[in-house]
Design an enzyme around this catalytic site. Sequence first.
Site, PDB file in Angstrom:
ATOM      1  CG  HIS A 138      -2.111  -0.719   1.278  1.00 38.22           C
ATOM      2  ND1 HIS A 138      -2.577  -1.384   2.399  1.00 38.22           N
ATOM      3  CD2 HIS A 138      -3.041  -0.914   0.308  1.00 38.22           C
ATOM      4  CE1 HIS A 138      -3.740  -1.967   2.113  1.00 38.22           C
ATOM      5  NE2 HIS A 138      -4.041  -1.702   0.856  1.00 38.22           N
ATOM      6  CB  CYS A 187      -2.699   0.262   8.708  1.00 37.60           C
ATOM      7  SG  CYS A 187      -1.325   0.024   7.589  1.00 37.60           S
TER       8      CYS A 187
HETATM    9  N1  ARG Z   1      -3.728  -7.286   6.458  1.00 38.09           N
HETATM   10  C1  ARG Z   1      -4.140  -6.068   5.827  1.00 38.09           C
HETATM   11  C2  ARG Z   1      -4.088  -6.209   4.322  1.00 38.09           C
HETATM   12  O1  ARG Z   1      -3.159  -6.828   3.838  1.00 38.09           O
HETATM   13  C3  ARG Z   1      -3.297  -4.934   6.288  1.00 38.09           C
HETATM   14  C4  ARG Z   1      -3.772  -3.600   5.785  1.00 38.09           C
HETATM   15  C5  ARG Z   1      -2.889  -2.478   6.196  1.00 38.09           C
HETATM   16  N2  ARG Z   1      -3.444  -1.239   5.875  1.00 38.09           N
HETATM   17  C6  ARG Z   1      -2.802  -0.213   5.297  1.00 38.09           C
HETATM   18  N3  ARG Z   1      -3.416   0.909   5.172  1.00 38.09           N
HETATM   19  N4  ARG Z   1      -1.582  -0.351   4.817  1.00 38.09           N
HETATM   20  O2  ARG Z   1      -4.946  -5.744   3.589  1.00 38.09           O
END
Ligand code: ARG
Length: 269
Positions: A162, A262
């Site tokens: 991300h 996150c």
């Molecule tokens: N386990 C989640 C995923 O892989 C973690 C999300 C983390 N969120 C972020 N904004 N980076 O989707």
Amino acid sequence: MRRHFLMCRPTYFAVDYAINPWMDPAEPVDVARAIDQWTRLVKVYQDLGHDVDFIEPVPGLPDMVFAANGAMVVDGTVLGVAFRFAERAAEAPSYLEWFARAGFATQAAKAINEGEGDFLLAGDTILAGTGFRTDPAAHAEAQELFGRPVISLQLVDPRFYHLDTALCVLHPTPGSGRSEIAYLPEAFSPGSRRVLERLYPTAIKATARDAAVLGLNAVSDGEHVVLPVQASDLARRLASEGYEPVPVDMSELLRAGGGPKCCTLEVRQ
Ligand code: ARG
């Protein structure tokens, strides 16, 4: 400087599937510890004077704690999300309903986008990641809905899946004299690196060490930067520019590939 955040308690936190390289379902997670770390994060925001709202966690949605992925909100307008992986799909309507009930103008997502995971507002510009989750078609959708220029950035390292794991917006206004953003150059394609160089010649370039503890997954109010306690190089760099680093330990949520940012969705009225 006062911010408004939406957060989701990790009541049903777990790592029982793997959709990013940080997640290992064979490793046990300590839910009580995750709740404790998250509760401290809430307290940190409140002590800094920010408003925090809460969305009810839903059983069976272990990643719902990562509220950043729930929407993108600019000027009271909400772009809903559509997740890349089926495991998280059911989170999207929960978040969209929360905003509709709170009286926001909402628009459901057409293309895949994972909210503020891949969309970050920097001044009047929306920086938008793609490569692992958010579809480039969603970048155009966001530009049309918000009427802000969207800069597409190509992510290339699966650990930084991300945009908010590879780049942090530090200051909301250009020309403040401080670095506007911090980022890990290696997480971006060569062309995207050149775009970032051009737009932000004085940005802080994070070290591989900082990025490896998700140090860039930080939340700044333009003055204080809430970041993982393990990211000590970045904390020093921030302090040298006059920012106040506010370290938090999110190690249990890191097992799912998440950090403070996150867990935090910014609500821009
Ligand atoms: N386990 C989640 C995923 O892989 C973690 C999300 C983390 N969120 C972020 N904004 N980076 O989707």
